[in-house]
Structures are given as C-alpha cells and as structure tokens.
Design a protein around this motif. Structure first.
Motif, PDB file in Angstrom:
ATOM      1  N   GLU A   1      26.710   0.674   4.764  1.00 34.45           N
ATOM      2  CA  GLU A   1      26.828   0.616   6.222  1.00 34.45           C
ATOM      3  C   GLU A   1      27.009   2.000   6.793  1.00 34.45           C
ATOM      4  O   GLU A   1      27.522   2.893   6.137  1.00 34.45           O
ATOM      5  CB  GLU A   1      28.070  -0.218   6.611  1.00 34.45           C
ATOM      6  CG  GLU A   1      27.932  -1.699   6.412  1.00 34.45           C
ATOM      7  CD  GLU A   1      29.281  -2.383   6.516  1.00 34.45           C
ATOM      8  OE1 GLU A   1      30.110  -1.938   7.340  1.00 34.45           O
ATOM      9  OE2 GLU A   1      29.521  -3.342   5.746  1.00 34.45           O
TER      10      GLU A   1
ATOM     11  N   HIS B   1      17.743   0.198   6.263  1.00 41.43           N
ATOM     12  CA  HIS B   1      18.784   0.219   7.284  1.00 41.43           C
ATOM     13  C   HIS B   1      18.792  -1.106   8.039  1.00 41.43           C
ATOM     14  O   HIS B   1      17.755  -1.596   8.483  1.00 41.43           O
ATOM     15  CB  HIS B   1      18.523   1.381   8.243  1.00 41.43           C
ATOM     16  CG  HIS B   1      19.696   1.734   9.086  1.00 41.43           C
ATOM     17  ND1 HIS B   1      20.163   0.914  10.093  1.00 41.43           N
ATOM     18  CD2 HIS B   1      20.508   2.825   9.081  1.00 41.43           C
ATOM     19  CE1 HIS B   1      21.211   1.491  10.670  1.00 41.43           C
ATOM     20  NE2 HIS B   1      21.439   2.655  10.076  1.00 41.43           N
TER      21      HIS B   1
ATOM     22  N   ASP C   1      19.897  -1.901  11.064  1.00 40.27           N
ATOM     23  CA  ASP C   1      19.861  -1.935  12.524  1.00 40.27           C
ATOM     24  C   ASP C   1      18.696  -1.195  13.169  1.00 40.27           C
ATOM     25  O   ASP C   1      18.415  -1.394  14.336  1.00 40.27           O
ATOM     26  CB  ASP C   1      21.163  -1.342  13.083  1.00 40.27           C
ATOM     27  CG  ASP C   1      22.372  -2.123  12.611  1.00 40.27           C
ATOM     28  OD1 ASP C   1      22.261  -3.361  12.504  1.00 40.27           O
ATOM     29  OD2 ASP C   1      23.410  -1.493  12.327  1.00 40.27           O
TER      30      ASP C   1
END
Lengths: 395, 661
Positions: free
Chosen positions: A84, A120, A122
C-alpha cells in the motif's frame, strides 16, 4: 562425477540433433541439465551461438523507470513491492517525475526506456497511458519497452478491457514493445507457491500472443532457482518455444536467477555460477527458434555475465541505470555501467561488442578503438578462439 | 641538457663511457672492469669524478654509465639501474662522518666537505629525527675538518674521512645512525645508465667485475696505500683498508639493501610526490627463454598438446606460451578438467576452515600494488597484541578452524625472537591450530634483519612452531615485472630459494601467482616454469622432504592502489590461466580456486577449469579487501557452491589430507 559411456553416447546424439537443426525434447533438456560435463554442454551451446551470431555480443543504451512499487500482488520472491501507499519505502511517481527522469538524460544517447511497475490498486488506466505519452513528448524517437504481461492482465481485469483493447490503447499512446517479465515458471505447482496472485501461464502466453498479433515484439523470461524442478524449467522453455513457432514474435529469452534477500523466500540459497551458466546453455540449445539469449548482468553479476558469453549468451542487456527491483533483493552489482565498461567486459571475453536498438538493428560495431576513461583496454582485435594475453597501454 | 632524455646517438661498438668516484670504496667495482682495449665482450672506459659530477655527467650525456649517489636518481627516474650491485653498509661505514666538538644536539652549523646530495639528505633526515636543524654551508673539498670549531661541525665523506673517527670528541657515523633509526642498511650509490645503453652482457660484466673486486680486497687495499704514500699522503695500516672493503662496505645488493634503499628514497624525496619511490632496475633474461622463443617459430598443434597434457605429459615453455596465447577456452578447460579428474578421481573438492591474520601492517617494501601497508614512519601502524591474537585464534577454533594463515608486512621492529615467542605461545595456547605462516618475503626480511641464513631462520621458526609457508609475495615471478611493480621487494631467485630451503628441511608450502600487471604470456609461463623446476627439485629430495602442496592464482585487485597500470583482470582470463596452470604444473597436486577475489559463482566454474580445492572460509582477510574484494562465505555456502559444481565437499587440513566427516 564423470559421465558414463551411455551418457556420452546420449550426449553425442543430442549434439547431432542440434547440429541438424532438429528441436530437442523435454528429456533432452533435462539430460543436458544433469550431464556432468558442464564444459561439453557449454561448448555445444557456444556452437549454436556462434553459428547464429558469430563473435557479436549485443548491448543497448537504456535506462529503467519503475513508476511505482505499490503492488497488490504478494509474490514471495519479490523485495521491491509494497502492498500500500504509505508503507515504508513505498513510492509512486507523478507524471512530472516520469518526465523529469527522461529530461535528466537530455543529450545522452539513450535509445530505450524499460518501464515496469507494481500493480497499483488506485491509479487509473490513464496514468499508464500518460506515462508513455509524456515520454514520447520529450523524445518521440525513444523506444518504449513497457509493462509486463502481468501488468497487462491487471489492467484488463481492473479496467474491464480485453487484452487486445489494453494493448491497442497502450500502443496508440506510444508503446513500442513489451518486456518479458512475469513469466516466472509456467508450471501451476510453482506459481501456486511463489506467485499465486499473478497472471496464470495461459494468460501470460495469451497476452504475448495478442501483442505479437498487434505487431509488437516482446521478450520472454524464466525465473529459476526458487522451488521448481529441472523438468519444470525445461517445460517452461518448451511452452515458449511452442508460442514462438506460432507467432515468431519473441526476440530474446532472458533467464533470471532468483535473489533471496529481503523477501519471504530468503531461506533459499543464492544463485550459483554453474547453475546460471548451465541454464543459459540449455536455453540456447532448447530454444532454437528464439534468436537471442540474454544475460542480465544486473542480476548475475559482471563476472558470470562475462563467462556466459561462451555459454550461449549473445546479449548483455543495456547499460541500465537506476535498477531497483533486483537491488532491493540484494544484488550487489553496480546499478549502472558506462558504455566503455560494458564494451571492455565484452572484449575481455573475446567477443565483439555491437550496440543495437531494441529491435536489434545494429547501431555500432566495436572497431577496437581505445575506450575513453579506461586506461588499458583490450583493444587488440581477436577471435573467440584466441586468448588475448597482453594489452596495449593508452595514456 | 640535451643528453637528459638519453637520446644522444651512440656507437654500439664503442666502449661504455663510465664515471666513477676515485674513493677507495669504488675500487672493487671498477678495478676489474674490462678496459677499452678488451678483445672480447663488453668494454668500459672509466673516468674518475667526484660523486656529484658522476650524476651530472650522466645527466648531460658525457657518460653512459656512472656510479651515482642514489639521491641523484630522484631527479632522473628514466635512468636504468644495474641490479644487485651498489655501495652500501649495514651499520658503521667509516667514511661518511659528522665530526664535531660539541654534542650533536648542540650543533648549529654543518660544513659540507665534498658531500654528495645523498649524504647531505641523509644527514638532514637523521638530524631532523633527533630534532636538530642546523644550517648547512658548503666547504671546499679537504677543508671540512679545519672548520670544526665551537658549534660548527663538518660532514666529511670519502677517503678524507679515514682516521677522523679518533680525532674528534663527537663523531656521528651516518651508516650506524641510519641503522639505529631504521633497522635497515643504507645504500649510498649504485650503477645507473642512460636508458637503452646496457645489454645483458654489460650487466653480467659489471657483476663479474664486482665479484672479482670483492675477492681482491687485500690487493686493492695494498695498491691504494702505496699510491697514497707515493702521493705523500698520510696512511692507515693496510689491514684497516682491507677490513673497510671486506667488512664495512656491502657491494652485493639483496632484498634487505633494497628495503633500506626505498626507505631512504621515501624519506628524503619531496613531500608532495604522489607515487611511491621507484627504482628502474634492469633485469636478466630467464633460463630457457631464448630456446622457447626459437621453438615458437615452428608450428604447434594445440589439440595434440592438450591431449598430451591432459594425459599427464609435460609441456615445455614454448608450448605453454603457445597454448596460453591460442588455445580455445573450452578445449583448455576440458583438458584441465580431465587432468584434474585423473589426479583427483574421487569427485571430492576440499576446503579448509582457517583465518587470515595480518599481524602487522608496517612494511618497508612499499609495493605499488599494495593498499594495506603503512611505512615504518606511518601513523596508522599496528602490531597485533597477544590479546588480539588470542581472541582471533579462539574465534577460529570456535568456528571449527584448523589453521591460521598468518602474514604481515616487513616490520623492522619485529625480530626473530618476537616470532619465536609468538609461535611457541600459539602452539602452547592453541595446539590444534596449524600455523601456515610467513611468506618467503617475510622470511627473507627476518634473515637479513638478524644476519642469519634463510635456512637458520626457517629451522629456528619451525622449532618454535611454524608449520608451513604460504606462497604470498610471489606476484609475478619474473624480475622484469617485479622491477616494475615492487622494485624493492625480493627478487624471483630470492623468493624461490626460500621455498627450496623450506622443502629441504621438510616443510610444506604453497605457491601463488597474481596476474594483471601487463605481463606477457612469456612472463606468465616463466613464472609457472620456475615453480615447476623448484617442485621437481623438491620431489627429488629424500623421504621427509617438503614440497608445494598447491598453486593458487588470482587477478590483481587494483582499486585504490597506487599502481597506475590497468590490465585485463577478468574472470575470463583467470579461468584460462588457471586451466593452463593445471596442465603446466604437472608436479603440483592441488589447484585452489580464489573465490575471495572473483566471487563464489566464478569459484564454482573454476572447479571445472582445473581446480580441486575451494580454499578457505576466510574469516578475515585484510589485504585484498582493502583493494576491492569483499566476498565472505561460511562453510555451508562453500559446500553449496561445491555441490553446484557437481562435487562432494570435504574439509581438509593444512597438508590437504581430508578430515573425517
């Protein structure tokens, strides 16, 4: 330790097949892996290598951009990824950061950018397209070799597009070719253990098939040295060979030795010289329809890379700058080599350095001139059959 | 200064124009040189001159060869120096004296009488070490002694100094003072030549004249005395002159004199000099080279040679050179692998657990390729204490170690008693640790320091607990290369002689090679050839003789050293060289890979290029790591790499016998 008489006969049969141009099968490959006389296997691979490429060893001038290391996949062998944003050492570049990476190299004779990222959670698809676009804006002639099949698979999933749609949009944004990463080992048993979140073997192969159909050339890889068997390695090579028979779109096969630091497979032993050399040699012999075998010096080290040029390898990758993925896994190689350093490495092994672009168009062939910044160098032309033993001095 | 570059054309058939001082101490070097009318061989035409004029005349081209004060060399590094000849002393010299009415510490002015730059620099550095900084003024030759008044002293050199020792209350003999300050001999002068003038025949003639002159000390002393009487000068007894020639002056320069020479040059040259001091010694051709060069003009067949060598047949020098230059990498590797398999058919690769301990970093040799040493005047110098050694040894035993590889610099403060005490202590406290200690270079140094023969040093150290000799300090056993990279270290002959003596008293040793000094194939093969000859001698010894157990080759690690040259030190070349060594050294049992310099991956591969031993776990290694090699491995890793190469790993002892698993 010494091969017995039946083994020697079997080896001679395999050598005859190789010389006749017949493809080797799974048993042949495993036999070559197990054959005690390493130098005999190397010698045979060298024959193939010299028949295809003579004394030429290819390299290019490239650099790497790893736009983010935030990644939803949890591959056991990876020391680079962070799950994250906000975790220690996690980062994501802005498009300005990406552009700046290239602007920093203004005036440098770079011909290729190698772009590989994390998966990733997002970022929008536009980010990946724009990454290509900003780079092409700065230098329209630069070759963008970007996004592994694992990333393509992730984009297709996340943005609900077909492989063809993903690849076509990336191609329109500036994608020129694809790197070969993410293949690891095709055997499901191994994938389940080391990278179960990743694209499956069939998905990986299908994405490359699609890319080839769209006119994109790609590379292919194999991660060796984790938990796979020799049979699984050879099987991996054979699946690549089958796709190559179908499409002809692979340029280069790159065996990648596993590095065990900073990841959850750290209990495994580090890569070894003999295993690396044997893998190059077996790959050269098995993959008769793939033109190039590359040793990624960043990973196996300069010393083994030099010797590998006689074990089937004809490509030493590029000068490479700012490599992160392997260095976070404990690779102790320098993060960049200058062009003269790379040429010297090739000369010392008795080969002729050839600078290529990504598609193997020849840009320059070593003329044996003294190398700037290297005080003494192997500037005497010689063939691979001669051992150069004394060097001239350049002040 | 047109002659400065040595370009003045010279008739190669004309006699060599020689300048030499007329002082008595030069007579043994000049008296028996073949004259200009000699019928055969080199001819010399000797002109008498003052020391400073010898150097000046050589510099401006009036002479081809001169007996020059060594300090003159600092300004003329292009001069070539004749090896193994000089005017040196170890302790009192009698003819380089500071004479004074007051104690040395009170001297305010020194009058220099015919003094060479060498003696002035020597005096200056010796007085500075005592905190004395007088004014120096030049005096006409022969007037020095008359100027010694109150706090005015004089430096008198040469024949004028004879007898002065008894006439002044304070006399400082510069040779004796140098020895007491440094523990080293002092070299005052050597033969220097303009580049390219001297041939090997000239060197041989100069050395022969020296040998004859040294034999004729009494004759020369008598002739000198008679001449002085005829000239109306006062004289000493004939025996004084003869003793001076026989006992005070050393004419045959060995490794110890070269240590003194570099110490002197290093101390007196300008502080801003970048490079270590260097002297360009000429070298002689090695035996067998002319024949090998001739053989190389005829065609050879690599396949036939490799087949013969793989079967255990002997390669000659020319064949070795041919293979090194031309053999295919795989063919060479496979022949070496076959030879290795024949010598070691069990499929076992041995390794040892030991620790490399560098007991001192003080070294007088100042080799250009070394990053480790500190000169005797250096700030960071160390000698490991018993406590430090005990800790290292205990750690070694705890890790299963069976051997200590102990090597250090040439430290003039450590006498043989220190080593004897050390070995006795080590054997008492750590009886299970074998002492693989002191390279030939250190043995030579100790012998010189103590005035003992090599044999006596070895016998005494062995009695104290030294088990075997490591082969360090060999680098390239060819004086042409040694003169380039470490002119002050022992010569090839001296190095080999230590090994010969060690074998004769029953000691085992190893031998090594470091490549990458821009040596040619010929240099490399001469090195191997000379090792093979010494091993032939060892194997011919009666029962109980020693021998070389193993050969180890590695590339020069240049990072940060002051050696400016760069050469191919690639693993590629290493593998070639090691394979060739396996074939050429048909009488040495073991070849050890050198993974500390190249990494364990190449170490594995090297096991397929002739090697059968993986060296050591290397708990500590100072010298190479300071020049860029940083690999460390534990036993588990070593075994992993050995298995990867297809062998069974086994631990061994220092003598290469295997330890039961």
């Amino acid at each position: 330790v010494k091969p017995d008489a039946p083994s020697i006969r079997r080896f001679a049969d395999i050598a005859a097949k190789v010389r006749a141009g017949s493809p080797l099968d799974l048993d042949d490959g495993v036999f070559l892996y197990r054959y005690p006389d390493l130098l005999a296997v190397g010698h045979l691979a060298n024959e193939v290598r010299e028949a295809k490429h003579g004394d030429h060893t290819y390299f290019n001038i490239n650099f790497h951009i790893n736009p983010t290391n935030v990644c939803v996949a949890d591959c056991k062998f990876c020391s680079f990824a962070r799950l994250e944003e906000g975790m220690p050492a996690a980062y994501t570049m802005s498009l300005d950061d990406v552009r700046q990476k290239l602007l920093d190299r203004e005036g440098q004779p770079v011909t290729e950018i190698h772009i590989v990222s994390g998966l990733h959670g997002d970022l929008p698809f536009a980010y990946y397209l724009d990454t290509l676009r900003v780079l092409k804006e700065v230098r329209p002639d630069i070759h963008l070799k970007a996004y592994t099949a694992v990333e393509i698979q992730y984009f297709a999933d996340k943005f609900e597009l077909s492989y063809e749609q993903v690849l076509q949009q990336l191609k329109d944004a500036g994608l020129d070719s694809m790197p070969g990463g993410g293949a690891e080992i095709f055997a499901p048993r191994v994938r389940q253990k080391i990278c179960r979140d990743k694209a499956t073997a069939d998905q990986w192969l299908d994405i490359h098939r699609t890319a080839h159909r769209l006119g994109l050339r790609t590379n292919c890889t194999m991660l060796f040295g984790t938990v796979e068997t020799l049979e699984e390695r050879v099987d991996h090579m054979l699946r690549l060979r089958d796709l190559q028979d179908e499409t002809g779109g692979f340029q280069t096969f790159i065996p990648l030795a596993f590095h065990p630091e900073g990841n959850t497979l750290a209990k495994l032993p580090a890569p070894t010289g003999v295993d690396s050399l044997r893998t190059y040699a077996v790959a050269r012999l098995m993959l008769n329809n793939i033109e190039h075998i590359k040793a990624y010096w960043i990973m196996i080290g300069l010393d083994t890379a030099q010797i590998a040029q006689n074990f089937g390898v004809d490509d030493l990758d590029g000068t490479v700058q700012e490599e992160k993925i392997y260095h976070m896994a404990g690779a102790e190689t320098p993060q960049a080599m200058t062009r003269p350093q790379l040429i010297r490495l090739i000369r010392e092994a008795g080969r002729v350095a050839v600078e290529r672009d990504t598609l193997y168009n020849v840009r320059w062939i070593d003329d044996g001139e003294p190398l700037p910044g290297i005080r003494v160098d192997a500037s005497v032309p010689y063939s691979s059959h001669a051992g150069r033993v004394s060097l001239s001095v350049t002040q | 200064m047109t002659g400065e570059t040595g370009e003045t054309p010279r008739d190669p058939n004309a006699p060599i124009r020689v300048a030499a001082v007329s002082f008595l101490n030069a007579h043994p070097l000049t008296a028996y040189l073949p004259g200009p009318d000699a019928a055969l061989g080199p001819r010399f035409e000797v002109h008498p001159a003052l020391p400073s004029d010898c150097a000046q005349g050589l510099a401006d081209g009036r002479y081809d060869l001169a007996l020059v004060p060594v300090a003159a060399y600092l300004d003329h590094p292009q001069w070539q120096v004749v090896p193994e000849i000089g005017i040196a002393c170890r302790g009192p010299v009698d003819t380089v004296l500071l004479i004074s009415q007051v104690p040395v510490d009170d001297i305010e002015r020194v009058h220099l009488d015919a003094a060479s730059r060498t003696s002035v620099l020597l005096l200056r550095t010796l007085l500075a070490a005592r905190g004395v900084h007088p004014e120096f003024v030049t005096a006409p030759h022969g007037t020095g002694r008359d100027r010694v008044t109150a706090r005015d002293a004089a430096l008198v050199i040469g024949d004028a100094a004879f007898g002065l020792r008894d006439e002044f209350p304070v006399v400082l003999d510069l040779g004796a003072e140098w020895l007491s300050q440094t523990g080293l001999p002092m070299v005052f002068a050597f033969w220097a030549a303009r580049p390219g003038v001297l041939t090997e025949a000239h060197i041989a003639a100069l050395q022969a004249a020296r040998d004859r002159g040294m034999d004729k000390s009494e004759v020369l002393a008598r002739a000198y005395r008679e001449q002085r009487i005829a000239d109306g000068h006062p004289v000493l007894a004939e025996s004084d002159y003869a003793n001076y020639l026989r006992q005070r002056i050393r004419y045959r320069l060995d490794g110890f004199d070269r240590e003194g020479l570099v110490e002197f040059l290093s101390r007196v040259r300008p502080d801003d000099a970048d490079d270590p001091a260097h002297v360009n010694f000429l070298s002689r051709e090695h035996e067998g080279v002319a024949h090998a060069r001739h053989r190389r003009t005829q065609p050879m067949d690599a396949t036939e040679l490799l087949a013969r060598a793989a079967a255990g047949g002997r390669l000659d020098l020319a064949e070795g050179i041919f293979l090194y230059e031309t053999a295919d990498m795989f063919a060479l590797g496979q022949a070496a692998d076959a030879r290795r398999a024949a010598l070691h058919p069990e499929g076992v690769v041995s390794y040892i657990i030991d620790r490399n301990v560098n007991y001192t970093n003080v070294c007088t040799a100042r080799c250009k390729f070394c990053n480790f040493y500190t000169p005797p005047t250096g700030r960071n110098k160390y000698v490991l204490s018993r406590e430090q050694l005990a800790e290292k040894f205990a750690e070694t035993e705890a890790l299963g170690g069976v051997q200590i590889l102990l090597q250090g610099g040439l430290n003039p403060e450590l006498h043989i008693g220190w080593y004897e005490d050390f070995f006795r202590w080590a054997k008492r406290e750590f009886p299970r640790l074998q002492m693989h200690a002191l390279s030939p270079t250190e043995i030579i140094h100790i012998a010189h320091l103590e005035g003992l023969s090599i044999r006596d040093v070895l016998v005494r150290l062995r009695a104290a607990g030294l088990d075997s000799l490591p082969g360090g300090g060999a680098e390239m056993l060819h004086d042409e290369i040694r003169n380039r990279i470490s002119p002050f270290k022992n010569t090839t002959d001296e190095w080999l002689e230590v090994m010969r003596q060690a074998h004769q008293i029953g000691m085992l040793s190893t031998c090594t090679m470091v490549f990458g000094f821009q040596e040619t194939a010929e240099h490399t093969l001469v090195h191997l050839d000379r090792l093979r000859r010494v091993q032939d001698e060892a194997l011919a010894l009666p029962d109980g003789g020693g021998k070389f157990t193993a050969f180890i080759v590695w590339p020069f690690q240049a990072d940060g050293t002051r050696l400016k040259l760069r050469d191919d030190t690639s693993p590629w070349r290493y593998l070639r060289l090691q394979a060739l060594a396996r074939l050429y050294l048909d009488n040495i049992d073991n070849i050890q890979v050198s993974w500390p310099t190249l990494g364990p991956e190449i170490g594995e591969v090297a096991l397929r290029f002739g090697a059968n031993d993986f060296g050591s776990v290397m708990i500590e290694e100072n010298v190479v790591s300071q020049a860029g090699a940083h690999f460390m491995l534990d036993a588990e890793r070593i075994e992993h790499h050995v298995r990867q190469a297809g062998f069974a790993p086994r631990r061994r002892r220092q003598d290469y016998t295997l330890i039961a698993p």
